[in-house]
Write a protein that holds these residues in place. Structure first.
Motif, PDB file in Angstrom:
ATOM      1  N   THR A   1     131.742  68.551  -7.578  1.00 38.90           N
ATOM      2  CA  THR A   1     131.712  69.815  -6.845  1.00 38.90           C
ATOM      3  C   THR A   1     130.761  70.824  -7.473  1.00 38.90           C
ATOM      4  OG1 THR A   1     133.640  70.595  -8.088  1.00 38.90           O
ATOM      5  CG2 THR A   1     134.064  69.580  -5.947  1.00 38.90           C
ATOM      6  N   SER A   2     130.171  70.473  -8.619  1.00 44.34           N
ATOM      7  CA  SER A   2     129.311  71.440  -9.303  1.00 44.34           C
ATOM      8  C   SER A   2     128.113  71.838  -8.453  1.00 44.34           C
ATOM      9  CB  SER A   2     128.850  70.899 -10.663  1.00 44.34           C
ATOM     10  OG  SER A   2     128.058  69.740 -10.486  1.00 44.34           O
ATOM     11  N   VAL A   3     127.577  70.906  -7.668  1.00 47.81           N
ATOM     12  CA  VAL A   3     126.434  71.251  -6.811  1.00 47.81           C
ATOM     13  C   VAL A   3     126.857  72.282  -5.766  1.00 47.81           C
ATOM     14  CG1 VAL A   3     126.758  69.340  -5.160  1.00 47.81           C
ATOM     15  CG2 VAL A   3     124.504  70.356  -5.443  1.00 47.81           C
ATOM     16  N   ILE A   4     128.048  72.152  -5.219  1.00 47.00           N
ATOM     17  CA  ILE A   4     128.552  73.128  -4.240  1.00 47.00           C
ATOM     18  C   ILE A   4     128.674  74.495  -4.896  1.00 47.00           C
ATOM     19  CG2 ILE A   4     130.497  73.756  -2.740  1.00 47.00           C
ATOM     20  CD1 ILE A   4     131.202  70.715  -2.657  1.00 47.00           C
ATOM     21  N   ASN A   5     129.339  74.540  -6.047  1.00 49.14           N
ATOM     22  CA  ASN A   5     129.564  75.809  -6.729  1.00 49.14           C
ATOM     23  C   ASN A   5     128.259  76.462  -7.172  1.00 49.14           C
ATOM     24  OD1 ASN A   5     132.413  75.677  -6.542  1.00 49.14           O
ATOM     25  ND2 ASN A   5     132.441  74.211  -8.209  1.00 49.14           N
ATOM     26  N   THR A   6     127.321  75.654  -7.671  1.00 48.30           N
ATOM     27  CA  THR A   6     126.027  76.179  -8.093  1.00 48.30           C
ATOM     28  C   THR A   6     125.289  76.798  -6.908  1.00 48.30           C
ATOM     29  OG1 THR A   6     125.858  74.538  -9.850  1.00 48.30           O
ATOM     30  CG2 THR A   6     123.807  75.599  -9.159  1.00 48.30           C
ATOM     31  N   PHE A   7     125.274  76.093  -5.791  1.00 47.76           N
ATOM     32  CA  PHE A   7     124.613  76.620  -4.590  1.00 47.76           C
ATOM     33  C   PHE A   7     125.270  77.926  -4.143  1.00 47.76           C
ATOM     34  CE2 PHE A   7     122.645  72.490  -2.630  1.00 47.76           C
ATOM     35  CZ  PHE A   7     121.796  72.399  -3.718  1.00 47.76           C
ATOM     36  N   ILE A   8     126.597  77.963  -4.099  1.00 50.60           N
ATOM     37  CA  ILE A   8     127.307  79.174  -3.655  1.00 50.60           C
ATOM     38  C   ILE A   8     126.967  80.345  -4.565  1.00 50.60           C
ATOM     39  CG2 ILE A   8     129.581  80.274  -3.436  1.00 50.60           C
ATOM     40  CD1 ILE A   8     130.650  77.594  -2.366  1.00 50.60           C
ATOM     41  N   GLN A   9     126.998  80.127  -5.875  1.00 53.70           N
ATOM     42  CA  GLN A   9     126.707  81.210  -6.823  1.00 53.70           C
ATOM     43  C   GLN A   9     125.292  81.737  -6.650  1.00 53.70           C
ATOM     44  OE1 GLN A   9     127.671  79.347 -10.566  1.00 53.70           O
ATOM     45  NE2 GLN A   9     129.860  79.753 -10.359  1.00 53.70           N
ATOM     46  N   ARG A  10     124.336  80.831  -6.492  1.00 57.15           N
ATOM     47  CA  ARG A  10     122.937  81.259  -6.333  1.00 57.15           C
ATOM     48  C   ARG A  10     122.753  82.023  -5.017  1.00 57.15           C
ATOM     49  NH1 ARG A  10     118.922  79.640  -9.581  1.00 57.15           N
ATOM     50  NH2 ARG A  10     117.392  79.862  -7.906  1.00 57.15           N
ATOM     51  N   ILE A  11     123.287  81.476  -3.936  1.00 60.50           N
ATOM     52  CA  ILE A  11     123.107  82.107  -2.616  1.00 60.50           C
ATOM     53  C   ILE A  11     123.758  83.486  -2.595  1.00 60.50           C
ATOM     54  CG2 ILE A  11     123.596  81.912  -0.145  1.00 60.50           C
ATOM     55  CD1 ILE A  11     123.597  78.768  -0.660  1.00 60.50           C
ATOM     56  N   ARG A  12     124.947  83.588  -3.177  1.00 61.11           N
ATOM     57  CA  ARG A  12     125.656  84.882  -3.213  1.00 61.11           C
ATOM     58  C   ARG A  12     124.871  85.936  -3.976  1.00 61.11           C
ATOM     59  NH1 ARG A  12     131.862  84.413  -4.831  1.00 61.11           N
ATOM     60  NH2 ARG A  12     131.750  86.639  -4.479  1.00 61.11           N
ATOM     61  N   SER A  13     124.110  85.496  -4.975  1.00 59.94           N
ATOM     62  CA  SER A  13     123.343  86.460  -5.773  1.00 59.94           C
ATOM     63  C   SER A  13     121.944  86.696  -5.190  1.00 59.94           C
ATOM     64  CB  SER A  13     123.246  85.983  -7.226  1.00 59.94           C
ATOM     65  OG  SER A  13     122.477  84.806  -7.304  1.00 59.94           O
ATOM     66  N   GLY A  14     121.706  86.181  -3.985  1.00 60.42           N
ATOM     67  CA  GLY A  14     120.432  86.401  -3.309  1.00 60.42           C
ATOM     68  C   GLY A  14     119.336  85.432  -3.712  1.00 60.42           C
ATOM     69  N   GLN A  15     119.690  84.436  -4.498  1.00 61.00           N
ATOM     70  CA  GLN A  15     118.713  83.440  -4.926  1.00 61.00           C
ATOM     71  C   GLN A  15     118.774  82.211  -4.028  1.00 61.00           C
ATOM     72  OE1 GLN A  15     120.413  83.337  -9.025  1.00 61.00           O
ATOM     73  NE2 GLN A  15     118.267  83.497  -9.627  1.00 61.00           N
ATOM     74  N   ALA A  16     117.652  81.551  -3.912  1.00 61.17           N
ATOM     75  CA  ALA A  16     117.607  80.322  -3.123  1.00 61.17           C
ATOM     76  C   ALA A  16     118.142  79.164  -3.952  1.00 61.17           C
ATOM     77  CB  ALA A  16     116.178  80.030  -2.691  1.00 61.17           C
ATOM     78  N   PRO A  17     118.892  78.262  -3.329  1.00 59.89           N
ATOM     79  CA  PRO A  17     119.306  77.067  -4.062  1.00 59.89           C
ATOM     80  C   PRO A  17     118.097  76.181  -4.331  1.00 59.89           C
ATOM     81  CG  PRO A  17     119.999  76.918  -1.765  1.00 59.89           C
ATOM     82  CD  PRO A  17     119.389  78.277  -1.960  1.00 59.89           C
ATOM     83  N   THR A  18     118.032  75.603  -5.517  1.00 58.35           N
ATOM     84  CA  THR A  18     116.927  74.710  -5.847  1.00 58.35           C
ATOM     85  C   THR A  18     117.397  73.266  -5.741  1.00 58.35           C
ATOM     86  OG1 THR A  18     117.448  74.869  -8.204  1.00 58.35           O
ATOM     87  CG2 THR A  18     115.767  76.365  -7.351  1.00 58.35           C
ATOM     88  N   ILE A  19     116.537  72.453  -5.146  1.00 54.12           N
ATOM     89  CA  ILE A  19     116.874  71.062  -4.866  1.00 54.12           C
ATOM     90  C   ILE A  19     115.780  70.169  -5.420  1.00 54.12           C
ATOM     91  CG2 ILE A  19     117.250  69.375  -3.022  1.00 54.12           C
ATOM     92  CD1 ILE A  19     118.219  71.739  -1.270  1.00 54.12           C
ATOM     93  N   ASP A  20     116.174  69.167  -6.188  1.00 55.00           N
ATOM     94  CA  ASP A  20     115.215  68.203  -6.717  1.00 55.00           C
ATOM     95  C   ASP A  20     114.739  67.274  -5.609  1.00 55.00           C
ATOM     96  OD1 ASP A  20     115.426  69.252  -9.249  1.00 55.00           O
ATOM     97  OD2 ASP A  20     116.876  67.761  -9.939  1.00 55.00           O
ATOM     98  N   GLY A  21     113.437  67.038  -5.566  1.00 50.88           N
ATOM     99  CA  GLY A  21     112.873  66.151  -4.555  1.00 50.88           C
ATOM    100  C   GLY A  21     112.986  66.770  -3.173  1.00 50.88           C
ATOM    101  N   LYS A  22     113.252  65.930  -2.191  1.00 52.46           N
ATOM    102  CA  LYS A  22     113.357  66.395  -0.804  1.00 52.46           C
ATOM    103  C   LYS A  22     114.799  66.656  -0.385  1.00 52.46           C
ATOM    104  CE  LYS A  22     109.214  63.867   0.555  1.00 52.46           C
ATOM    105  NZ  LYS A  22     108.678  62.754   1.337  1.00 52.46           N
ATOM    106  N   GLY A  23     115.733  66.450  -1.307  1.00 49.76           N
ATOM    107  CA  GLY A  23     117.139  66.689  -1.003  1.00 49.76           C
ATOM    108  C   GLY A  23     117.747  65.604  -0.143  1.00 49.76           C
ATOM    109  N   GLU A  24     117.171  64.402  -0.217  1.00 52.51           N
ATOM    110  CA  GLU A  24     117.665  63.302   0.626  1.00 52.51           C
ATOM    111  C   GLU A  24     118.879  62.606   0.034  1.00 52.51           C
ATOM    112  OE1 GLU A  24     114.037  61.095   0.689  1.00 52.51           O
ATOM    113  OE2 GLU A  24     113.404  61.953   2.599  1.00 52.51           O
TER     114      GLU A  24
END
Length: 144
Positions: free
Chosen positions: A20-43
Motif C-alpha cells: 500500500t506504500s505506493v497508494i499512500n505515497t501518491f496520496i501524500q504527494r497529490i495532497r501537497s500539490g506535487q505530482a506523483p512520480t512514476i518509474d518508466g511508463k507506469g505499466e
C-alpha cells in the motif's frame, strides 16, 4: 480453504505497508500539490482488493463446505500504476499530472484468477478500484 490475498487496501491501512506504500505515497504527494512520480511508463500493475471484499471472502470460506484448495482473493483486474495515479488525482480533485521518470523497469502484471473464489465460495468482489480508492481518499482527508 487457503486464501491467497492480493494487494489489500482500505481505510486504516498502515502507511509503511509494502503493497500500500505506493497508494499512500501518491496520496501524500497529490495532497501537497506535487505530482506523483512514476518509474518508466507506469505499466506495472497490481490487483488491488478492498478490505471489505476481502472480509466477505473470509466469511464465505468459513461457511464453505468445499475441500481445502488455494483460492485467490482479488478483483481479477490488474490496475496499472499510471491508472492508479489518475484515479487518486481525480479522487482528490487535484490539478496535477503524473511525472514519468524514464527508467528501465521490469514490467510485472498481476491479476488474480478468481475462478475458484466464484465457483467454490460463491464470492465475487463488489468494490471497484475507483470506488475503493475514492473511499480511501475521503477517509484520509477526514483524518487530516
Amino acid at each position: 480453504n487457503a486464501l491467497r490475498f492480493f494487494n489489500v487496501y482500505g481505510p486504516g491501512q498502515k502507511i509503511e505497508a509494502y503493497y500500500t506504500s505506493v497508494i499512500n505515497t501518491f496520496i501524500q504527494r497529490i495532497r501537497s500539490g506535487q505530482a506523483p512520480t512514476i518509474d518508466g511508463k507506469g505499466e506495472q500493475s497490481m490487483d488491488f482488493i478492498h478490505v471489505t471484499d476481502l472480509a466477505k471472502s473470509v466469511v464465505a470460506a468459513l461457511e464453505s463446505e468445499h475441500d481445502c484448495k488455494p483460492i485467490n482473493i482479488g478483483t481479477g483486474i490488474d490496475t496499472s500504476i499510471a491508472t492508479l495515479a489518475k484515479i487518486l488525482i481525480q479522487a482528490l480533485g487535484a490539478n496535477v499530472e503524473p511525472i514519468f521518470v524514464p527508467r528501465d523497469v521490469l514490467v510485472t502484471r498481476r491479476a488474480a484468477d478468481i475462478t475458484r473464489a466464484k465457483n467454490m465460495l460463491g464470492w465475487t468482489p463488489e468494490i471497484t478500484v475507483e470506488q475503493g480508492m475514492t473511499e480511501l481518499v475521503k477517509a484520509a482527508l477526514e483524518q487530516g
